[in-house]
Scaffold this motif. Structure first.
Motif, mmCIF file in Angstrom:
data_model
loop_
_atom_site.group_PDB
_atom_site.id
_atom_site.type_symbol
_atom_site.label_atom_id
_atom_site.label_comp_id
_atom_site.label_asym_id
_atom_site.label_seq_id
_atom_site.Cartn_x
_atom_site.Cartn_y
_atom_site.Cartn_z
ATOM 1 N N GLY A 1 0.825 -1.215 0.000
ATOM 2 C CA GLY A 1 0.000 0.000 0.000
ATOM 3 C C GLY A 1 0.850 1.252 0.000
ATOM 4 N N ASP A 2 0.278 2.361 -0.452
ATOM 5 C CA ASP A 2 1.003 3.639 -0.392
ATOM 6 C C ASP A 2 0.008 4.797 -0.537
ATOM 7 N N ASN A 3 0.530 5.990 -0.425
ATOM 8 C CA ASN A 3 -0.292 7.195 -0.572
ATOM 9 C C ASN A 3 0.275 8.019 -1.717
ATOM 10 N N CYS A 4 -0.543 8.377 -2.680
ATOM 11 C CA CYS A 4 -0.036 9.066 -3.880
ATOM 12 C C CYS A 4 -0.438 10.542 -3.932
ATOM 13 N N ASP A 5 -1.092 11.066 -2.899
ATOM 14 C CA ASP A 5 -1.553 12.462 -2.968
ATOM 15 C C ASP A 5 -0.396 13.449 -3.153
ATOM 16 N N GLY A 6 0.584 13.346 -2.264
ATOM 17 C CA GLY A 6 1.697 14.307 -2.293
ATOM 18 C C GLY A 6 2.591 14.103 -3.505
ATOM 19 N N MET B 1 2.326 26.995 2.067
ATOM 20 C CA MET B 1 1.182 26.105 1.860
ATOM 21 C C MET B 1 0.032 26.567 2.746
ATOM 22 N N ILE B 2 -1.114 26.820 2.098
ATOM 23 C CA ILE B 2 -2.298 27.248 2.845
ATOM 24 C C ILE B 2 -3.169 26.020 3.070
ATOM 25 N N ALA C 1 2.749 18.110 2.096
ATOM 26 C CA ALA C 1 3.841 18.657 2.920
ATOM 27 C C ALA C 1 5.017 17.682 2.973
ATOM 28 N N PHE C 2 4.737 16.411 3.194
ATOM 29 C CA PHE C 2 5.828 15.422 3.247
ATOM 30 C C PHE C 2 6.520 15.293 1.891
ATOM 31 N N SER C 3 5.748 15.339 0.825
ATOM 32 C CA SER C 3 6.354 15.203 -0.507
ATOM 33 C C SER C 3 7.202 16.420 -0.861
#
Ligand code: ATR
Length: 270
Positions: free
Chosen positions: A109-114, A135-136, A146-148
């Motif tokens: 699994g992973d997160n692709c948003d950033g 970043m607002i 933010a992490f990306s």
């Protein structure tokens, strides 16, 4: 959409898991892409309640022709416990929004948003490394981005949010993971930054107020958005009229799709 008649015994199955299910968009995005790229696969909506997630994932694991899934609420956090491996972004964000079974039926699994946001910026020709970014917002999407951004080596990440304590919390999380990045919680003043990014929901509705004072935008700045609809949100319109460069919300979505497709084993060039 893949014509039902073209589904055969060789067709690979993907899912989109959610509860409720009617609103999910992933099947309407992936099926035309499978069709367009000549991939013998189909994505189906899978309505799974939280109490049955464990059982269903065990069942899917036992189905060799089931490749993986897009994941929406309420499963983004609980499915992490059922994953055999979680990518860096998923670990940092604390939520995964896609997962696929590898050749050994291990669920990755992973997160692709950033990553989707940053890849979209890079593909548009905008670098983020060594930039000063305001970043607002400090919601779910902001957290991932933010992490990306930190991972991509921004010089400074300043975060502003209506609820200041949420910005402070996000700053602390990013600082813990990336102590070499200058990260701080600030007032909503865009002056002096290279990139100003709106991650709030302000702009979804025509009557929404702007999240910053547009008069303070500077001509050299790039103003970016993650809202796709409308395309020209109030902050982008304000940025255009101030002579700033702008970056639309759509590329983030397109690149998220490409990242998910890649874990599914397909190269869908954007
Ligand atoms: P998403 O998952 O899409 O990021 P979210 O987690 O609900 O959505 O986050 C929405 C963001 O928009 C938050 O930063 C939120 O600010 P708060 O943390 O103060 O709620 C911001 N937001 C939403 N409505 C807002 C408004 N009217 N004014 C300012 N910020 C707003």
């Amino acid at each position: 959409m893949k014509a039902t008649l073209s589904i055969s015994g060789k067709t690979k199955i993907f899912g989109c898991i959610s509860d409720p299910i009617e609103h999910v968009r992933a099947p309407s995005v992936f099926n035309p892409l499978f069709e367009k790229h000549g991939v013998d696969a189909v994505m189906v909506p899978l309505h799974i309640s939280s109490k049955n997630l464990d059982n269903v994932v065990s069942g899917l694991k036992a189905m060799p022709n089931f490749g993986g899934m897009a994941i929406t609420l309420p499963h983004k956090l609980p499915i992490m416990e059922l994953c055999d491996q979680i990518g860096k972004q998923g670990q940092l964000v604390g939520a995964v929004n896609f997962a696929a079974f590898d050749d050994n039926r291990r669920l990755i699994g992973d997160n692709c948003d950033g990553t989707g946001f940053v890849n979209g910026m890079l593909a548009a020709g905008y670098s983020v490394a060594n930039k000063r970014v305001l970043m607002i917002g400090s919601g779910g999407a902001a957290r991932a981005i933010a992490f990306s951004l930190a991972d991509s080596g921004v010089a400074e990440l300043s975060i502003t949010n209506r609820t200041i304590v949420k910005a402070d919390e996000l700053v602390n999380s990013v600082y813990k993971a990336y102590p070499d990045i200058l990260v701080n919680s600030v007032d909503p003043d865009p002056r002096g930054y290279d990139i100003v990014l709106n991650t709030t929901s302000l702009g979804l509705k025509r009557e929404d107020p702007l999240p910053i004072n547009p008069e303070a935008l500077e001509r050299h700045q790039l103003v970016a958005e993650i809202i796709m609809n409308p395309e020209d949100t109030p902050i982008l319109l304000a940025a255009k009229s101030r002579g700033c460069k702008i970056h639309y919300g759509r590329p983030m979505f397109d690149h998220q799709v490409a990242i998910i497709a890649s874990l599914f084993g397909y190269d869908f060039n954007i």
